[in-house]
Design a protein around this motif. Structure first.
Motif, PDB file in Angstrom:
ATOM      1  N   PHE A 111      23.354  -8.558 -20.847  1.00 50.20           N
ATOM      2  CA  PHE A 111      23.183 -10.057 -21.262  1.00 50.20           C
ATOM      3  C   PHE A 111      24.640 -10.585 -21.051  1.00 50.20           C
ATOM      4  CE2 PHE A 111      18.968  -9.202 -22.276  1.00 50.20           C
ATOM      5  CZ  PHE A 111      18.373 -10.328 -22.503  1.00 50.20           C
ATOM      6  N   ALA A 112      25.662  -9.913 -21.229  1.00 50.08           N
ATOM      7  CA  ALA A 112      27.278 -10.220 -21.222  1.00 50.08           C
ATOM      8  C   ALA A 112      27.501 -11.103 -19.967  1.00 50.08           C
ATOM      9  CB  ALA A 112      28.048  -9.229 -21.583  1.00 50.08           C
ATOM     10  N   TRP A 113      26.775 -10.878 -19.024  1.00 48.72           N
ATOM     11  CA  TRP A 113      27.427 -11.125 -17.382  1.00 48.72           C
ATOM     12  C   TRP A 113      26.555 -12.308 -17.039  1.00 48.72           C
ATOM     13  CZ3 TRP A 113      31.385  -8.634 -17.220  1.00 48.72           C
ATOM     14  CH2 TRP A 113      31.633  -7.448 -17.898  1.00 48.72           C
ATOM     15  N   PHE A 114      25.765 -13.074 -17.974  1.00 47.95           N
ATOM     16  CA  PHE A 114      25.019 -14.261 -17.338  1.00 47.95           C
ATOM     17  C   PHE A 114      25.385 -15.532 -18.570  1.00 47.95           C
ATOM     18  CE2 PHE A 114      22.795 -10.532 -16.195  1.00 47.95           C
ATOM     19  CZ  PHE A 114      22.377 -10.721 -14.684  1.00 47.95           C
ATOM     20  N   GLY A 122      27.442  -5.457 -28.397  1.00 46.44           N
ATOM     21  CA  GLY A 122      26.813  -7.039 -28.998  1.00 46.44           C
ATOM     22  C   GLY A 122      27.845  -8.014 -29.193  1.00 46.44           C
ATOM     23  N   VAL A 123      28.683  -7.519 -29.834  1.00 46.20           N
ATOM     24  CA  VAL A 123      29.801  -8.527 -30.226  1.00 46.20           C
ATOM     25  C   VAL A 123      30.787  -8.554 -28.899  1.00 46.20           C
ATOM     26  CG1 VAL A 123      31.993  -8.790 -31.589  1.00 46.20           C
ATOM     27  CG2 VAL A 123      30.090  -7.798 -32.626  1.00 46.20           C
ATOM     28  N   VAL A 124      31.082  -7.577 -28.310  1.00 48.97           N
ATOM     29  CA  VAL A 124      31.843  -7.869 -26.802  1.00 48.97           C
ATOM     30  C   VAL A 124      31.000  -8.821 -25.997  1.00 48.97           C
ATOM     31  CG1 VAL A 124      32.647  -6.675 -24.980  1.00 48.97           C
ATOM     32  CG2 VAL A 124      33.249  -5.776 -27.137  1.00 48.97           C
ATOM     33  N   LEU A 166      30.318 -14.002 -22.897  1.00 47.72           N
ATOM     34  CA  LEU A 166      29.680 -15.154 -22.422  1.00 47.72           C
ATOM     35  C   LEU A 166      30.516 -16.420 -22.678  1.00 47.72           C
ATOM     36  CD1 LEU A 166      26.308 -14.580 -24.166  1.00 47.72           C
ATOM     37  CD2 LEU A 166      26.789 -14.549 -21.720  1.00 47.72           C
ATOM     38  N   GLY A 167      31.662 -16.422 -23.488  1.00 54.57           N
ATOM     39  CA  GLY A 167      32.661 -17.422 -23.187  1.00 54.57           C
ATOM     40  C   GLY A 167      32.099 -18.507 -23.797  1.00 54.57           C
ATOM     41  N   ASP A 168      31.339 -18.635 -24.980  1.00 52.45           N
ATOM     42  CA  ASP A 168      30.903 -20.032 -25.529  1.00 52.45           C
ATOM     43  C   ASP A 168      31.527 -20.171 -26.735  1.00 52.45           C
ATOM     44  OD1 ASP A 168      29.850 -22.405 -26.792  1.00 52.45           O
ATOM     45  OD2 ASP A 168      27.907 -21.769 -25.447  1.00 52.45           O
ATOM     46  N   THR A 200      39.845 -12.643 -28.287  1.00 53.48           N
ATOM     47  CA  THR A 200      41.107 -13.174 -27.392  1.00 53.48           C
ATOM     48  C   THR A 200      40.175 -13.524 -26.119  1.00 53.48           C
ATOM     49  OG1 THR A 200      40.684 -10.695 -26.340  1.00 53.48           O
ATOM     50  CG2 THR A 200      42.357 -11.133 -28.280  1.00 53.48           C
ATOM     51  N   ARG A 201      39.041 -13.125 -25.746  1.00 53.16           N
ATOM     52  CA  ARG A 201      38.324 -13.689 -24.569  1.00 53.16           C
ATOM     53  C   ARG A 201      38.208 -15.145 -24.813  1.00 53.16           C
ATOM     54  NH1 ARG A 201      36.082 -16.388 -21.229  1.00 53.16           N
ATOM     55  NH2 ARG A 201      34.139 -16.093 -20.109  1.00 53.16           N
ATOM     56  N   LEU A 202      37.911 -15.687 -26.223  1.00 47.69           N
ATOM     57  CA  LEU A 202      37.756 -17.036 -26.360  1.00 47.69           C
ATOM     58  C   LEU A 202      38.903 -17.947 -26.835  1.00 47.69           C
ATOM     59  CD1 LEU A 202      34.667 -16.145 -28.475  1.00 47.69           C
ATOM     60  CD2 LEU A 202      34.629 -17.639 -26.619  1.00 47.69           C
TER      61      LEU A 202
END
Length: 299
Positions: free
Chosen positions: A187-190, A217-219, A224-226, A253-255
């Motif tokens: 699910f992370a890639w969509f 799940g956290v990663v 997803l970047g939201d 960090t991604r966010l």
């Protein structure tokens, strides 16, 4: 669900499709071996199939045709190692997931590339016409055709897996922690499906008892970047579970959140990473290497 996940397999014109080693007429055999759980040689049948249809990250023409069968097998509780089927669906969707860490996958890049390839038809035609002989002309024609086939395969494969996400969501509550984790990874890639995936992943993380799976799940939420997930992810930054602290710091960090508390957690994980498990499938569970990736983004 049909009683046979491979019903209709022989109706697909496999011999007319391509994969990385030529005609795709051997794909049904790989799928049947996966269903039966047969394993000969060093690699499981799912890895052998992946090597043919997603070789080194390039999604082949045949890849999209395997998606319905892989989805049905992943949903069939009679089969073993279903997490490998879900992992293969991830490869079919985006190629090599490691290539998109730590920043996630943006499907617009593949869509834009396909449009650019289609828009260069006149340039390709001129290039082919400038060939010095028949052999060179044929080579150029085949090269141009392959570029278009690969570009179309990347987009169609991604879209086919994306359409299957609602059906696969039930696997987030399966009895297997490896299967739950691999589904969260998928699910992370969509990002285009984030509005429906985020509530599912938040519920999954809140209920998950296996540290590696919960961390996955956290990663996934971070990838997803939201920004809407920031408060939820931050709540795990001081978790007593090291895997969850690490996952929270990585995702933040991604966010774009790189405050001292986040950096401190990443440094601690680099120094003393948790043990690898099959329930953390990002970068094969290398917590330390993933933390290093995230730290590199903070500099």
């Amino acid at each position: 669900m049909t009683s046979d996940p491979l019903a209709g397999l022989d109706d697909v014109p496999w011999a007319q499709l391509q994969h990385s080693y030529g005609k795709a007429d051997d794909v049904p055999g790989h799928l049947r071996a996966m269903q039966a759980g047969d394993w000969e040689g060093q690699y499981p049948p799912s890895a052998q199939l992946a090597n043919h249809i997603v070789h080194q990250g390039t999604r082949s023409q045949a890849a999209v045709y395997t998606v319905p069968f892989l989805v049905r097998m992943a949903l069939d509780p009679r089969l073993v190692n279903r997490h490998r089927f879900v992992a293969l669906l991830g490869s079919i969707a985006i190629g090599l997931g490691n290539d998109y860490l730590p920043n996630g996958y943006d499907p617009r890049e593949d869509r834009d590339y396909l449009e650019s390839v289609r828009g260069e038809a006149d340039d390709r035609a001129r290039w082919i016409a400038e060939a010095t002989d028949d052999e060179q002309r044929k080579q150029r024609e085949e090269s141009c055709e392959q570029v278009l086939i690969d570009a179309e395969a990347a987009v169609s494969s991604y879209d086919a897996v994306r359409e299957a996400l609602p059906a696969l969501a039930v696997l987030l509550t399966s009895d297997s922690p490896e299967l739950r984790a691999e589904t969260a990874n998928l699910f992370a890639w969509f990002p285009e499906s984030a509005s429906t995936s985020i509530p599912l992943l938040k519920g999954f993380v809140a209920d998950e008892a296996t540290p590696g799976a919960a961390a996955t799940g956290v990663v996934a939420l971070g990838l997803l970047g939201d920004p809407v997930v920031v408060p939820f992810i931050k709540s795990y930054l001081d978790s007593p579970v090291v895997e969850l602290r690490w996952a929270s710091a990585f995702a933040l960090t991604r966010l774009g959140i790189v405050d001292p508390a986040v950096v401190d957690v990443l440094i601690q994980v680099v120094a003393r990473p948790p043990e690898k498990t099959e329930t953390m499938s990002f970068l094969s569970g290398c917590y330390g290497s993933l933390a290093e990736m995230a730290l590199a983004e903070t500099s």
